[in-house]
Enzyme design. Structure first.
Site, mmCIF file in Angstrom:
data_model
loop_
_atom_site.group_PDB
_atom_site.id
_atom_site.type_symbol
_atom_site.label_atom_id
_atom_site.label_comp_id
_atom_site.label_asym_id
_atom_site.label_seq_id
_atom_site.Cartn_x
_atom_site.Cartn_y
_atom_site.Cartn_z
ATOM 1 N N ASP A 13 0.820 -1.216 0.000
ATOM 2 C CA ASP A 13 0.000 0.000 0.000
ATOM 3 C C ASP A 13 0.853 1.265 0.000
ATOM 4 O O ASP A 13 0.413 2.318 0.478
ATOM 5 C CB ASP A 13 -0.961 0.023 1.200
ATOM 6 C CG ASP A 13 -1.786 -1.244 1.295
ATOM 7 O OD1 ASP A 13 -2.406 -1.611 0.286
ATOM 8 O OD2 ASP A 13 -1.800 -1.871 2.378
ATOM 9 N N GLU A 14 2.052 1.185 -0.567
ATOM 10 C CA GLU A 14 2.955 2.342 -0.545
ATOM 11 C C GLU A 14 2.667 3.363 -1.649
ATOM 12 O O GLU A 14 3.210 4.462 -1.631
ATOM 13 C CB GLU A 14 4.418 1.891 -0.685
ATOM 14 C CG GLU A 14 4.922 0.991 0.414
ATOM 15 C CD GLU A 14 4.808 -0.476 0.054
ATOM 16 O OE1 GLU A 14 5.412 -1.299 0.739
ATOM 17 O OE2 GLU A 14 4.101 -0.797 -0.939
ATOM 18 N N LYS A 16 2.602 2.194 -5.160
ATOM 19 C CA LYS A 16 3.316 1.706 -6.352
ATOM 20 C C LYS A 16 2.515 1.942 -7.628
ATOM 21 O O LYS A 16 3.080 2.235 -8.678
ATOM 22 C CB LYS A 16 3.611 0.207 -6.197
ATOM 23 C CG LYS A 16 4.488 -0.139 -5.013
ATOM 24 C CD LYS A 16 4.707 -1.637 -4.902
ATOM 25 C CE LYS A 16 3.471 -2.412 -4.540
ATOM 26 N NZ LYS A 16 2.929 -2.101 -3.192
ATOM 27 N N GLY A 17 1.178 1.807 -7.518
ATOM 28 C CA GLY A 17 0.352 1.954 -8.703
ATOM 29 C C GLY A 17 0.492 3.317 -9.338
ATOM 30 O O GLY A 17 0.602 3.441 -10.565
ATOM 31 N N LYS A 18 0.493 4.355 -8.518
ATOM 32 C CA LYS A 18 0.666 5.713 -9.050
ATOM 33 C C LYS A 18 2.014 5.849 -9.747
ATOM 34 O O LYS A 18 2.106 6.426 -10.836
ATOM 35 C CB LYS A 18 0.553 6.741 -7.918
ATOM 36 C CG LYS A 18 0.839 8.159 -8.406
ATOM 37 C CD LYS A 18 0.894 9.169 -7.279
ATOM 38 C CE LYS A 18 1.281 10.538 -7.833
ATOM 39 N NZ LYS A 18 1.393 11.574 -6.784
ATOM 40 N N ALA A 39 -4.157 -8.018 -4.338
ATOM 41 C CA ALA A 39 -3.400 -6.767 -4.274
ATOM 42 C C ALA A 39 -4.083 -5.745 -5.162
ATOM 43 O O ALA A 39 -4.399 -6.039 -6.312
ATOM 44 C CB ALA A 39 -1.961 -6.987 -4.736
ATOM 45 N N GLY A 40 -4.320 -4.546 -4.632
ATOM 46 C CA GLY A 40 -4.957 -3.510 -5.431
ATOM 47 C C GLY A 40 -4.073 -2.301 -5.608
ATOM 48 O O GLY A 40 -3.471 -1.818 -4.648
ATOM 49 N N HIS A 41 -3.951 -1.830 -6.839
ATOM 50 C CA HIS A 41 -3.243 -0.585 -7.116
ATOM 51 C C HIS A 41 -4.266 0.476 -7.499
ATOM 52 O O HIS A 41 -5.047 0.291 -8.437
ATOM 53 C CB HIS A 41 -2.226 -0.776 -8.244
ATOM 54 C CG HIS A 41 -1.008 -1.524 -7.809
ATOM 55 N ND1 HIS A 41 -0.044 -1.965 -8.677
ATOM 56 C CD2 HIS A 41 -0.592 -1.904 -6.583
ATOM 57 C CE1 HIS A 41 0.914 -2.595 -8.001
ATOM 58 N NE2 HIS A 41 0.597 -2.562 -6.737
ATOM 59 N N GLN A 217 2.026 -6.228 -3.475
ATOM 60 C CA GLN A 217 2.374 -6.387 -2.061
ATOM 61 C C GLN A 217 3.721 -5.679 -1.786
ATOM 62 O O GLN A 217 3.943 -4.598 -2.298
ATOM 63 C CB GLN A 217 2.406 -7.869 -1.663
ATOM 64 C CG GLN A 217 1.027 -8.487 -1.559
ATOM 65 C CD GLN A 217 0.614 -9.246 -2.811
ATOM 66 O OE1 GLN A 217 1.430 -9.698 -3.601
ATOM 67 N NE2 GLN A 217 -0.666 -9.412 -2.997
ATOM 68 N N ARG A 296 -10.500 -3.009 4.422
ATOM 69 C CA ARG A 296 -10.117 -3.124 5.834
ATOM 70 C C ARG A 296 -9.297 -1.914 6.269
ATOM 71 O O ARG A 296 -8.462 -1.416 5.508
ATOM 72 C CB ARG A 296 -9.279 -4.388 6.052
ATOM 73 C CG ARG A 296 -10.039 -5.681 5.913
ATOM 74 C CD ARG A 296 -9.155 -6.884 6.207
ATOM 75 N NE ARG A 296 -8.083 -7.031 5.239
ATOM 76 C CZ ARG A 296 -7.132 -7.956 5.310
ATOM 77 N NH1 ARG A 296 -7.121 -8.799 6.322
ATOM 78 N NH2 ARG A 296 -6.209 -8.049 4.389
ATOM 79 N N PRO A 297 -9.508 -1.421 7.498
ATOM 80 C CA PRO A 297 -8.668 -0.324 8.001
ATOM 81 C C PRO A 297 -7.222 -0.793 8.150
ATOM 82 O O PRO A 297 -6.962 -1.903 8.624
ATOM 83 C CB PRO A 297 -9.285 0.017 9.356
ATOM 84 C CG PRO A 297 -10.060 -1.197 9.744
ATOM 85 C CD PRO A 297 -10.524 -1.838 8.478
ATOM 86 N N LYS A 324 3.028 10.045 0.015
ATOM 87 C CA LYS A 324 2.119 10.550 1.053
ATOM 88 C C LYS A 324 2.824 11.461 2.063
ATOM 89 O O LYS A 324 2.473 11.465 3.256
ATOM 90 C CB LYS A 324 1.414 9.390 1.755
ATOM 91 C CG LYS A 324 0.391 8.684 0.860
ATOM 92 C CD LYS A 324 -0.581 7.861 1.669
ATOM 93 C CE LYS A 324 -1.783 7.460 0.828
ATOM 94 N NZ LYS A 324 -2.809 6.750 1.614
ATOM 95 N N SER A 406 6.104 12.079 -3.389
ATOM 96 C CA SER A 406 4.727 12.274 -3.822
ATOM 97 C C SER A 406 3.928 12.881 -2.686
ATOM 98 O O SER A 406 4.061 12.466 -1.535
ATOM 99 C CB SER A 406 4.123 10.927 -4.255
ATOM 100 O OG SER A 406 2.731 11.025 -4.439
#
Length: 431
Positions: A13-14, A16-18, A39-41, A217, A296-297, A324, A406
């Site tokens: 969740d760092e 990577k997709g962006k 895994a979601g981007h 991941q 999920r939080p 972030k 970013s």
């Protein structure tokens, strides 16, 4: 630029997709090499938000080839949900996407079996599918497309799943006959996009084309190098890019790590710098830290330099992207973990077992915050001095340059550090 690997350096969740979306324009092919739809981007392009789970983020760049590599496991139902969404957004998926004929197929029995695990997995069947792969009883895309043998092979696999499920007192909730019919139909939809992607990638590299390898991941979830057993079921570190695509290590030219300016984790497992109080809750709120796949939080905490030193070593990172940064804008002091201790002992290596990491006591240094909105900054030199000092401190602690930062989800909320290796790769800021 050569061929580049982009991967996560924390627990995922760092962002990577962006980064993949930003860099994809510089490459001919974007290839994902491990994991599944666990895994979601998330990519934000103006007023449109895309959450990609199986298909590489580079699919959003017109004319680029996106590859699902042999190291992945594919749920065809989830794949076509994603394809249909992208097609509805005007993306020519059938023309741009190539699927490895050696990737493994995920079936309903895999999802049912994962229900017995209680280590914070997404319950999507990824682990059991990799178990079948390692046990040499799994079925691959090529098997799915073999209309003469698929039905028989799937029935054999389904019987094995049924035996295991009943042993765990889990009642199968799917019909073998109905599943066979559904998957045969999906196979025909998939067929035009299937290829020997190892051959495709190696030929492309031979012909002078450049490949961006997209990790899912992150290293601390790597099956070998992460916080076992609270890990994923594949190789999420740089070495996995070669195994998961069939491209030799000697053809990789650079490795880029992505890390948040703080750190998050989803699910169970040790988290030395987790902030369990109001500050952690505020990080979660400001950072919208909820899983893009599960909702999920996420557990939130402070930047962990010993962890980054470890993942930097495992991956031999060339440069680091910090994402972030803007989420820290409100703080007057920012803790950074600089060392691990167990009692009076200073640790110089990452503990091999999760209990060992759970026992460490993080030692912090607090840096002054900048308490200024950075989301609108469009030049490195215009970052607040305290923000630049924070990034310098992280760089010195980790031992890898911070070449990019970013401060938001949009493409132009990204700055490249002047004189960095990142800049020397031929990249410029997107402002």
């Amino acid at each position: 630029m050569g061929n580049m690997i982009i991967l996560g350096t924390q627990w995922g969740d760092e962002g990577k997709g962006k980064l993949v979306d930003l860099l994809a324009d510089k490459f001919d092919i974007i290839a994902r090499f491990q994991g599944g739809h666990n895994a979601g981007h998330t990519i934000q392009i103006r007023d449109r938000k895309f959450v990609l789970k199986l298909i590489p983020s580079g699919i959003l760049r017109p004319g680029k080839i996106a590859v699902i590599g042999n190291g992945m496991v594919i749920d065809p139902i989830a794949l076509f949900e994603e394809i249909d969404q992208l097609t509805g957004a005007g993306i020519d998926v059938k023309r741009q996407l190539r699927i490895s004929n050696r990737a493994h197929i995920l079936f309903p029995g895999h999802r049912a079996m994962e229900a017995r695990l209680h280590i914070g997995t997404t319950k999507r069947g990824i682990g059991p599918c990799y178990e079948d792969k390692a046990g040499r009883r799994g079925l691959r895309v090529a098997d799915l497309l073999d209309s003469d043998t698929f039905t028989e092979n799937f029935e054999i696999l389904a019987r094995e799943h049924d035996t295991l499920l009943r042993a765990f007192c889990i009642q199968p909730e799917y019909s073998v006959a109905e599943t066979t019919a559904i998957y045969r139909e999906l196979a025909e939809r998939m067929r035009p996009m299937v290829a020997d992607t190892a051959l495709l990638l190696n030929r492309a590299i031979r012909d002078g084309k450049q490949v961006l390898f997209e990790g899912a991941q992150a290293t601390m979830l790597d099956l070998d190098h992460g916080t076992y057993p609270f890990v994923t079921s594949s190789s999420a570190s740089a070495g996995g890019a070669c195994v998961g695509t069939g491209v030799a290590p000697t053809l990789i030219h650079s490795i880029v790590g992505v890390a948040k300016a703080y750190i998050t984790r989803v699910g169970g497992g040790p988290f030395p710098t987790e902030s369990l109080g109001a500050e952690g809750d505020e990080l979660r709120r400001r950072g919208n830290e909820f899983g893009s796949v599960t909702g999920r939080p996420r557990r939130c905490g402070w930047f962990d330099a010993p962890l980054l030193r470890y993942t930097g070593m495992v991956n031999n990172l060339d440069t680091l992207v910090i994402t972030k940064l803007d989420i820290l804008d409100h703080l007057d002091r920012i803790p950074v973990c600089t060392t691990y201790r167990v009692g009076d002992e200073l640790l110089d290596a990452m503990p091999a077992i999760s209990n060992g990491l759970s026992r460490v006591e993080p030692a912090y240094e607090c840096l002054p915050g900048w308490q200024t909105d950075t989301s609108q900054v469009r030049s490195w030199d215009d970052l607040p001095a305290a923000a630049r000092s924070y990034l310098d401190f992280l760089e010195n602690q980790v031992g890898v340059e911070v070449g990019c930062v970013s401060m938001g989800p949009e493409r132009d909320q990204t700055l490249i550090r002047p004189g960095s290796k990142f800049e020397k790769l031929g990249l410029k800021s997107w402002a």
